[in-house]
Design a protein around this motif. Sequence first.
Motif, mmCIF file in Angstrom:
data_model
loop_
_atom_site.group_PDB
_atom_site.id
_atom_site.type_symbol
_atom_site.label_atom_id
_atom_site.label_comp_id
_atom_site.label_asym_id
_atom_site.label_seq_id
_atom_site.Cartn_x
_atom_site.Cartn_y
_atom_site.Cartn_z
ATOM 1 N N THR A 47 -11.254 -3.372 0.738
ATOM 2 C CA THR A 47 -10.453 -2.868 -0.608
ATOM 3 C C THR A 47 -11.211 -3.087 -1.014
ATOM 4 O O THR A 47 -11.545 -2.004 -2.311
ATOM 5 C CB THR A 47 -8.853 -2.927 -0.133
ATOM 6 N N TRP A 83 -12.285 0.910 2.706
ATOM 7 C CA TRP A 83 -11.306 1.829 2.329
ATOM 8 C C TRP A 83 -11.536 2.354 1.495
ATOM 9 O O TRP A 83 -11.861 1.859 -0.098
ATOM 10 C CB TRP A 83 -9.863 0.685 2.657
ATOM 11 N N PRO A 134 -9.700 4.840 -1.332
ATOM 12 C CA PRO A 134 -9.101 4.728 -2.164
ATOM 13 C C PRO A 134 -8.170 6.483 -2.219
ATOM 14 O O PRO A 134 -7.297 7.178 -2.600
ATOM 15 C CB PRO A 134 -8.434 4.282 -2.792
ATOM 16 N N GLY A 156 -3.152 2.955 2.929
ATOM 17 C CA GLY A 156 -3.052 1.521 2.905
ATOM 18 C C GLY A 156 -1.931 0.403 3.334
ATOM 19 O O GLY A 156 -1.200 0.699 4.031
ATOM 20 N N TRP A 211 2.051 5.070 0.880
ATOM 21 C CA TRP A 211 1.735 5.898 -0.085
ATOM 22 C C TRP A 211 1.993 6.114 -1.036
ATOM 23 O O TRP A 211 1.568 6.224 -2.379
ATOM 24 C CB TRP A 211 2.068 7.530 0.530
ATOM 25 N N GLN A 262 0.553 3.393 -3.492
ATOM 26 C CA GLN A 262 -0.737 3.265 -3.455
ATOM 27 C C GLN A 262 -1.065 4.262 -4.823
ATOM 28 O O GLN A 262 -2.730 3.933 -5.303
ATOM 29 C CB GLN A 262 -1.395 3.504 -2.802
ATOM 30 N N TYR A 295 -6.636 3.369 -10.460
ATOM 31 C CA TYR A 295 -7.528 2.490 -10.174
ATOM 32 C C TYR A 295 -8.977 1.724 -10.322
ATOM 33 O O TYR A 295 -9.367 2.259 -11.014
ATOM 34 C CB TYR A 295 -8.112 2.641 -8.410
ATOM 35 N N SER A 355 -5.560 -1.771 -8.090
ATOM 36 C CA SER A 355 -4.417 -0.836 -6.777
ATOM 37 C C SER A 355 -3.820 0.058 -6.999
ATOM 38 O O SER A 355 -2.567 -1.194 -6.870
ATOM 39 C CB SER A 355 -5.173 -1.393 -6.153
ATOM 40 N N GLY A 356 -3.738 0.712 -7.162
ATOM 41 C CA GLY A 356 -2.464 1.675 -7.926
ATOM 42 C C GLY A 356 -1.618 1.207 -8.445
ATOM 43 O O GLY A 356 -0.498 0.320 -8.020
ATOM 44 N N ARG A 415 -4.441 9.610 -7.728
ATOM 45 C CA ARG A 415 -5.095 8.306 -8.085
ATOM 46 C C ARG A 415 -5.990 8.878 -8.859
ATOM 47 O O ARG A 415 -6.797 9.884 -9.007
ATOM 48 C CB ARG A 415 -5.410 7.775 -6.112
#
Length: 497
Positions: A198, A222, A224, A270, A274, A277, A281, A291-292, A309
């Motif tokens: 991540t 990963w 996002p 992740g 959901w 997230q 970011y 992150s999120g 996102r």
Amino acid sequence: MTGYEVVEPRAESLVESLRAFGYATETAVADLVDNSITAKATTVDVRLRWAGNESWIAIVDDGLGMDGERLREAMRPGTTSPSAPRTVSDLGRFGLGLKTASFSQCRQLVVMSATATSSLVARTWDLDHVVRVGGWQLLTTLISEDRALWDELHGDQPGTVVLWRQLDRLVVSPDRQNEQAERHFYTIADRVARHLGTIFHRYLTGPGKITIRVNGRNIAPWDPFLESHETTQVVTDESLPYRGELISVKSFVLPHVSRLTSEEHIVAGGRRGWAAQQGFYVYRNRRLIVSGSWLGLGFRREELTSLARIRLDLPNHMDSDWQIDVRKSVARAPGALVPELRRIAEVVRLRSAKVYRHRGKILQRAGHGDVVQAWLQVVRGTKIAYQVNRQHPLVAALLTTAGGSEVEAMVRLLEETVPVPLIIMNHADGPGRQTTPFEETASGAVLSVLADVVRAMRRTGTSDKEIVGQLLTMEPFSDFPDLVREVCTRELGQETA
């Protein structure tokens, strides 16, 4: 001359305090991978080996390495001032990461390193020794066991090995034969691999990519934002001026669950799912910091905005403006940028809600208008209810030709008994578990339903041309244009465009 006293911190007290910065094992390892990337490593290998009290974790890289003088400075707590200029590619800031991250996990930190022009050197922080002598005594002796590990893990090449021994916070039993303790230890490897995939996903792909392994296995990046998915939408892509520079902000709306396979949905959710997230970011030199998060801008996490996102890229000299902490896990937006960030967030949240309400469908069908939904959301006072859409062509046909009062009674019964609490509970347990319309239904069965709909609409006097147009915009048949084409050809002798 002003009088003063030099009050040095007590080593035995401060060293224990440095262990309390709140690192999880995976965030501590990520801090060390930062150093490897800054040292221009192309491969970073994280090794975990179980041996009871003798268990260890090593971070091995093929970077530039350090000679004795540079290693000594790297082991100094607070080696570089946070306000000192950094190179553009430097992922560090406080000069504490190597020490605080390591001390949070172990009581013995060994660093071994070699460069292209200097031989192997080693330094060790033994916290028990520091407490015992009451002083910052950095050990310089390389014991034979650690030298053997260098030869095993690295060989005669430039680079660095950071070795954690005496893992008092990770080893739950001193007995190396304790299988439960061993399983617990190796679950750490799985957490580390997911976290590194991540945090460093943008370093693991594209030109100049690096390789990161955990116990010999390459970790998977990963993404996002699901940028490679054909139905991911780029909502905004702009640069915000701040202190004479531009900060890149790009926002995305991810595909609705109905547009994803089960595996894609699980991966994109992740570790946190959901709903958790969604949001911003924040990246610093392509390294993920936050992150999120909605960054304290006043937005709540909601189901309808779970597809939103936003990627925000910062240079590494704005740490103070963004209040980035030692662990590189917290960031706060400068006040001057809040209005623009709120504007972008509002736009992408609205788009997410729109896609979510339409269950991921393309909102306009070229030449055929809006998709006709089977259900409508209505507000009754302060409550929300769901009604069958009586303008839906099939519902309208049944109400006209099949005994309107009885059909109306059946529709009202369905409306008043929608199992909303059960749907909410099941969705919370697993948002990817709900089926999509006609999922895993044979095409012949769908064609049979379509044929019945065509006949019902014909009985109301609807023209064949109107039937074709309405089927193409009728939920859920709007998702099956090939089957609509087939049934119209067979039942009406009409071909669709």
